[in-house]
Write a protein that holds these residues in place. Structure first.
Motif, mmCIF file in Angstrom:
data_model
loop_
_atom_site.group_PDB
_atom_site.id
_atom_site.type_symbol
_atom_site.label_atom_id
_atom_site.label_comp_id
_atom_site.label_asym_id
_atom_site.label_seq_id
_atom_site.Cartn_x
_atom_site.Cartn_y
_atom_site.Cartn_z
ATOM 1 N N GLN A 73 -41.504 -26.597 8.633
ATOM 2 C CA GLN A 73 -40.052 -26.483 8.458
ATOM 3 C C GLN A 73 -39.374 -27.839 8.575
ATOM 4 O OE1 GLN A 73 -38.319 -24.208 7.324
ATOM 5 N NE2 GLN A 73 -39.351 -22.261 7.655
ATOM 6 N N GLU A 74 -39.935 -28.721 9.395
ATOM 7 C CA GLU A 74 -39.358 -30.063 9.512
ATOM 8 C C GLU A 74 -39.469 -30.809 8.185
ATOM 9 O OE1 GLU A 74 -41.221 -32.039 12.756
ATOM 10 O OE2 GLU A 74 -40.648 -30.521 14.239
ATOM 11 N N ILE A 75 -40.596 -30.614 7.485
ATOM 12 C CA ILE A 75 -40.781 -31.259 6.185
ATOM 13 C C ILE A 75 -39.873 -30.613 5.138
ATOM 14 C CG2 ILE A 75 -42.459 -31.806 4.373
ATOM 15 C CD1 ILE A 75 -44.646 -31.607 6.555
ATOM 16 N N GLN A 91 -36.997 -29.267 5.492
ATOM 17 C CA GLN A 91 -35.616 -29.702 5.628
ATOM 18 C C GLN A 91 -35.382 -31.071 4.992
ATOM 19 O OE1 GLN A 91 -34.737 -29.465 9.809
ATOM 20 N NE2 GLN A 91 -34.878 -27.233 9.867
ATOM 21 N N LEU A 92 -36.445 -31.846 4.849
ATOM 22 C CA LEU A 92 -36.313 -33.176 4.257
ATOM 23 C C LEU A 92 -36.498 -33.157 2.743
ATOM 24 C CD1 LEU A 92 -38.314 -35.289 6.866
ATOM 25 C CD2 LEU A 92 -35.848 -35.234 6.562
ATOM 26 N N VAL A 93 -37.532 -32.448 2.259
ATOM 27 C CA VAL A 93 -37.885 -32.539 0.835
ATOM 28 C C VAL A 93 -37.761 -31.226 0.083
ATOM 29 C CG1 VAL A 93 -39.440 -34.481 1.277
ATOM 30 C CG2 VAL A 93 -40.355 -32.141 1.319
ATOM 31 N N LYS A 128 -38.705 -26.781 -0.051
ATOM 32 C CA LYS A 128 -39.927 -25.969 -0.043
ATOM 33 C C LYS A 128 -40.788 -26.218 -1.284
ATOM 34 C CE LYS A 128 -41.412 -21.126 0.228
ATOM 35 N NZ LYS A 128 -40.965 -19.716 0.312
#
Length: 586
Positions: free
Chosen positions: A475-477, A479-481, A483
């Motif tokens: 989920q941290e990833i 939020q950046l890039v 799904k």
């Protein structure tokens, strides 16, 4: 002091000063924790400090209008509770005064100060059935007879712990009130159905043992991921509106304890009103009898005198220990220990004691430990085994788990169910944060689940935990890039974790079926999601696009397992549908 009989006053003193619930008296010959009657109205209080000829008292009632020069009378006895048949299906205040009896005395729901009543009815007659005969030798704690207290619970009449014991010379069946002797011993001791016990003193036991049986609650996230043992301790911290009280209500309604003691300590009156109105109408899922038939309620709401909060926790645990001595499993719900700690803080500040962290008294940790240490799985002095499970809600201001009450509770309890305001806002209930919660009972309870549910229970639980942990990292990833930037296998992991969250961890407390989920159903729900996981990854490896995998018709049916009464047949068909539909894609 017990209220079952009147004790002659031993000494007299005079009020010197009044500061809220704290009263100072001079020339009173008293010991620590003696019960005293304060002022012309005879308000009940307890000695908490003695310095020279000045005695400090915490009063369990409102002290407005009480002034210097009024008398103080000492009873010479500590605060005790009346123990005997009649405590179940009863509602008490913090010092075990039955609220329905007080309402009858006042002919009003508003109680006058100084009014008192015995904790159990002294005139009601109970049918006593002996379990020993004349000539038998009995010792303290031994059961001498049975009384049908409610349709659910048989009350076991025991030789009081302080007795010498001896040979039974007289005993017979019949109707007796709690003050009449039902048996006599050759030592001259007479045994009645009534006992008294000081609330601050633990009742004796033979041995405290390691608990090996879970307190099955019917809540999937608790039984499946963070179980508590019978005789265990748990804390439920959470901010306002996160579901502490509803979680405790669910535990009180559905936990497989024999007896429930529910202590409403400083919480809002409408929450206790909900308990009082709901519980008599609810059926015990085990017996079909009214839930109140195995429940004792102690109501000390936020508008009641603050000092009585300090005693209500001890009143509840003493009642729980008494039923434990009969060989019952008792679950104590304390809602909430933060309000209890706040009562200690207020009284400590009025005593001008040196404050600890955030103004709480320096002995906060010791008092919390004294309470939780009275829980446990015990071999009783009469050879039976019983347990007291203590489950305390904690209300940290602003949901700050670093505050003293939460942190000191964490050092004591072995199960931590952390409620999350963000989950509550998303309408995910019970809003227990699976990343912050834990249970230290899992290893010792696994053999029970393996024997009674399935051999691979620990492996299935660990699989679920691993998937949820991986989702948290992903989920941290996301939020950046986003799904869509993730590889297909990680997108599929997020989809599996979504079913774990929505179908398995979420539970509808107001649905007639989903409100209670037996361990067997909890296990089958998990295996169904794992079946989808295994077949989905097999399809992915065979080259099926992830969008086609997650769009199969059977997958959304996982969310409906919780509301199925005939869940075994439903799960079996659903697993077959998932397997067939995914394998048909390649």
């Amino acid at each position: 002091m017990s209220k079952a009989d009147t004790t002659e006053t031993t000494e007299h003193g005079v009020i010197q000063s009044v500061s809220g619930p704290v009263v100072s008296a001079r020339d009173l010959d008293a010991r620590m924790n003696d019960v005293v009657y304060v002022g012309d109205e005879g308000l009940m209080g307890e000695v908490i400090e003695i310095e020279g000829n000045i005695t400090t008292i915490q009063v369990y009632e409102e002290t407005s209008g009480v002034g210097p020069g009024e008398p103080v009378e000492n009873t010479g006895e500590p605060l005790s509770v009346d123990l005997g048949p009649g405590m179940l299906d009863a509602i008490y205040d913090g010092v075990q005064r039955p609220l329905d009896v007080l309402e009858g005395k006042m002919d009003s729901p508003y109680l006058d100060r100084g009014v008192d009543a015995p904790g159990i009815d002294l005139e009601t007659e109970w049918e006593f059935e002996p379990t020993v005969e004349e000539g038998d030798v009995v010792e303290p704690g031994d059961v001498i007879g049975i009384v049908e207290e409610t349709v659910t619970i048989d009350h076991k009449v025991m030789v009081p712990p302080g007795f010498e014991g001896g040979e039974v010379t007289t005993i017979e069946a019949g109707s007796f009130d709690v003050t009449e002797a039902v048996a006599e011993l050759d030592t001259g001791e007479e045994i009645t159905m009534h006992q008294e016990w000081p609330v601050r003193e633990p009742r004796p036991s033979e041995e405290k043992m390691t608990p090996r049986t879970p307190l099955v609650s019917g809540q999937r996230i608790l039984d499946g991921l963070f179980p508590i043992a019978k005789g265990g301790t748990a804390a439920i911290p959470g901010p306002f509106g996160s579901g502490k009280t509803v979680t405790q209500h669910q535990l009180a309604k559905y936990a497989d304890a024999d007896i429930i003691v529910y202590v409403g300590c400083g919480e809002r009156g409408n929450e206790m009103t909900e308990v009082i109105e709901d519980f008599p109408e609810l059926e015990d899922p085990e017996t079909g009898n009214p839930l109140m038939a195995r429940t004792s309620l102690i109501a000390n709401t936020s508008n009641m005198p603050v000092a009585a909060r300090e005693s209500c926790i001890y009143t509840g645990i003493t009642i729980a220990e008494y039923y434990r001595d009969m060989g019952y499993d008792v679950a104590l719900m304390a809602d909430s220990t933060s309000r209890w700690a706040e009562a200690m803080r207020e009284i400590s500040s009025r005593l001008e004691e040196m404050p600890g962290e955030e103004g709480y008294p320096a002995y906060l940790a010791a008092r919390l430990a004294q309470f939780y240490e009275r829980a446990g799985y015990f071999e009783n002095i009469n050879g039976t085994e019983g347990s007291v499970s203590a489950i305390g809600a904690v209300s940290p201001p602003g949901g700050d788990f670093s505050e003293p009450v939460t942190q000191n509770t964490l050092r004591i309890v072995k199960t931590f169910w952390a409620l999350d305001a963000d989950l509550a806002e998303r309408r995910h209930f019970p809003s227990i944060n699976w990343n912050e919660s834990y249970s230290l009972y899992k290893d010792q309870l696994d053999p029970w689940f393996q024997e009674n549910v399935s051999e691979d229970w620990p492996e299935k639980r660990q699989w679920a935990v691993d998937v949820l942990d991986e989702e948290t990292e992903l989920q941290e990833i996301v939020q950046l890039v986003g799904k869509d930037a993730l590889p297909d296998d990680q997108q599929l992991t997020l989809e599996i974790a979504r079913y774990l969250r929505e179908a398995y961890l979420q539970q509808n407390a107001f649905h007639p079926v989903d409100t209670y989920c037996p361990p067997a159903k909890t296990y089958l729900m998990l295996t169904t999601i794992e079946t989808f996981n295994d077949e989905a990854f097999a399809a992915l490896e065979a080259g099926v696009p992830v969008d086609e995998i997650i769009d199969i018709e059977a997958a959304p049916q996982i969310n409906r397992i919780g509301v199925q009464e005939d869940y075994e047949e439903y799960v079996e068909e659903l697993k077959a549908d998932i397997t067939d539909q995914l394998r048909s894609l390649y």
